[in-house]
Scaffold this motif. Structure first.
Motif, mmCIF file in Angstrom:
data_model
loop_
_atom_site.group_PDB
_atom_site.id
_atom_site.type_symbol
_atom_site.label_atom_id
_atom_site.label_comp_id
_atom_site.label_asym_id
_atom_site.label_seq_id
_atom_site.Cartn_x
_atom_site.Cartn_y
_atom_site.Cartn_z
ATOM 1 N N LYS A 162 -7.134 3.450 -9.374
ATOM 2 C CA LYS A 162 -5.507 3.588 -9.082
ATOM 3 C C LYS A 162 -5.092 5.056 -9.214
ATOM 4 O O LYS A 162 -4.345 5.674 -8.561
ATOM 5 C CB LYS A 162 -4.680 2.746 -9.924
ATOM 6 C CG LYS A 162 -4.751 1.248 -9.532
ATOM 7 C CD LYS A 162 -3.991 0.258 -10.298
ATOM 8 C CE LYS A 162 -4.076 -1.260 -9.858
ATOM 9 N NZ LYS A 162 -3.686 -2.051 -10.774
ATOM 10 N N HIS A 179 0.727 -1.334 -0.039
ATOM 11 C CA HIS A 179 0.213 0.163 0.071
ATOM 12 C C HIS A 179 0.734 1.128 0.212
ATOM 13 O O HIS A 179 0.757 2.220 -0.705
ATOM 14 C CB HIS A 179 -1.170 -0.080 1.334
ATOM 15 C CG HIS A 179 -1.854 1.187 1.415
ATOM 16 N ND1 HIS A 179 -2.682 1.286 0.473
ATOM 17 C CD2 HIS A 179 -1.891 2.266 2.349
ATOM 18 C CE1 HIS A 179 -3.489 2.613 1.013
ATOM 19 N NE2 HIS A 179 -2.930 2.924 1.989
ATOM 20 N N SER A 213 -6.679 0.619 -1.040
ATOM 21 C CA SER A 213 -5.931 -0.498 -1.894
ATOM 22 C C SER A 213 -6.755 -1.753 -1.285
ATOM 23 O O SER A 213 -7.480 -1.657 -0.485
ATOM 24 C CB SER A 213 -4.602 -0.692 -1.461
ATOM 25 O OG SER A 213 -3.756 0.252 -1.722
ATOM 26 N N ASN A 263 -6.189 7.225 -6.749
ATOM 27 C CA ASN A 263 -5.348 7.183 -5.407
ATOM 28 C C ASN A 263 -4.017 8.178 -5.737
ATOM 29 O O ASN A 263 -3.870 8.803 -4.617
ATOM 30 C CB ASN A 263 -4.806 5.887 -5.027
ATOM 31 C CG ASN A 263 -5.839 4.834 -4.464
ATOM 32 O OD1 ASN A 263 -6.645 5.258 -3.915
ATOM 33 N ND2 ASN A 263 -5.510 3.473 -4.500
ATOM 34 N N TYR A 280 -1.583 -0.713 -5.347
ATOM 35 C CA TYR A 280 -2.652 -0.629 -4.677
ATOM 36 C C TYR A 280 -3.401 -1.988 -4.971
ATOM 37 O O TYR A 280 -4.681 -2.167 -4.531
ATOM 38 C CB TYR A 280 -3.620 0.242 -5.415
ATOM 39 C CG TYR A 280 -3.120 1.592 -5.174
ATOM 40 C CD1 TYR A 280 -2.593 2.253 -4.083
ATOM 41 C CD2 TYR A 280 -2.505 2.591 -6.329
ATOM 42 C CE1 TYR A 280 -1.910 3.458 -3.766
ATOM 43 C CE2 TYR A 280 -2.045 3.607 -6.349
ATOM 44 C CZ TYR A 280 -1.355 4.317 -5.062
ATOM 45 O OH TYR A 280 -0.871 5.456 -4.721
#
Length: 127
Positions: free
Chosen positions: A59, A46, A74, A62, A51
């Motif tokens: 993704k 993580h 994740s 993130n 992820y």
């Protein structure tokens, strides 16, 4: 301080985002005790921006979250089932210990079933 403690615990250098305080739920603790997941390895993935088993849109979200300070999520398929790791931003509702620096409050590892049960419980309270 929490950041340095986390780096020492995981044995990696974390430079992408502040992890905040690490938390595991009872389901994760149980799976760890039974030897079916490696908590440190999943946290490492993580924090290194691996992820896991999420789609490309998540993704990308993130990566934006790292920059804007919002939630980073994740998901990993493990022998314990689907495991989620969520790094949450600090908010006015978050009461952090004085030694926690940065804008991240907590990074929580949980079995997805626990997350879904929590949501269902909150919805039934509102009925």
């Amino acid at each position: 301080m929490a950041w340095l403690t986390t780096e020492r615990f995981l044995g990696i250098h974390i430079d992408r985002f502040e992890p905040g305080v690490l938390v595991v739920t009872p389901g994760i603790a149980n799976a760890r005790e039974r030897g079916i997941i490696n908590v440190a390895a999943l946290f490492k993935r993580h924090f290194c921006s691996d992820y896991g088993d999420i789609d490309d849109d998540d993704k990308s979200a993130n990566e934006l979250s790292i920059k804007d300070g919002s939630c980073i999520v994740s998901g990993y398929d493990t022998d314990a089932g689907r495991v989620l790791i969520i790094t949450e931003p600090e908010s006015e509702l978050t009461q952090l210990p004085d030694y926690v620096e940065g804008h991240r409050a907590f990074t929580t590892m949980m079995v997805a079933e626990e997350y879904l049960n929590d949501i269902a419980g909150r919805e039934s309270v509102g009925d």
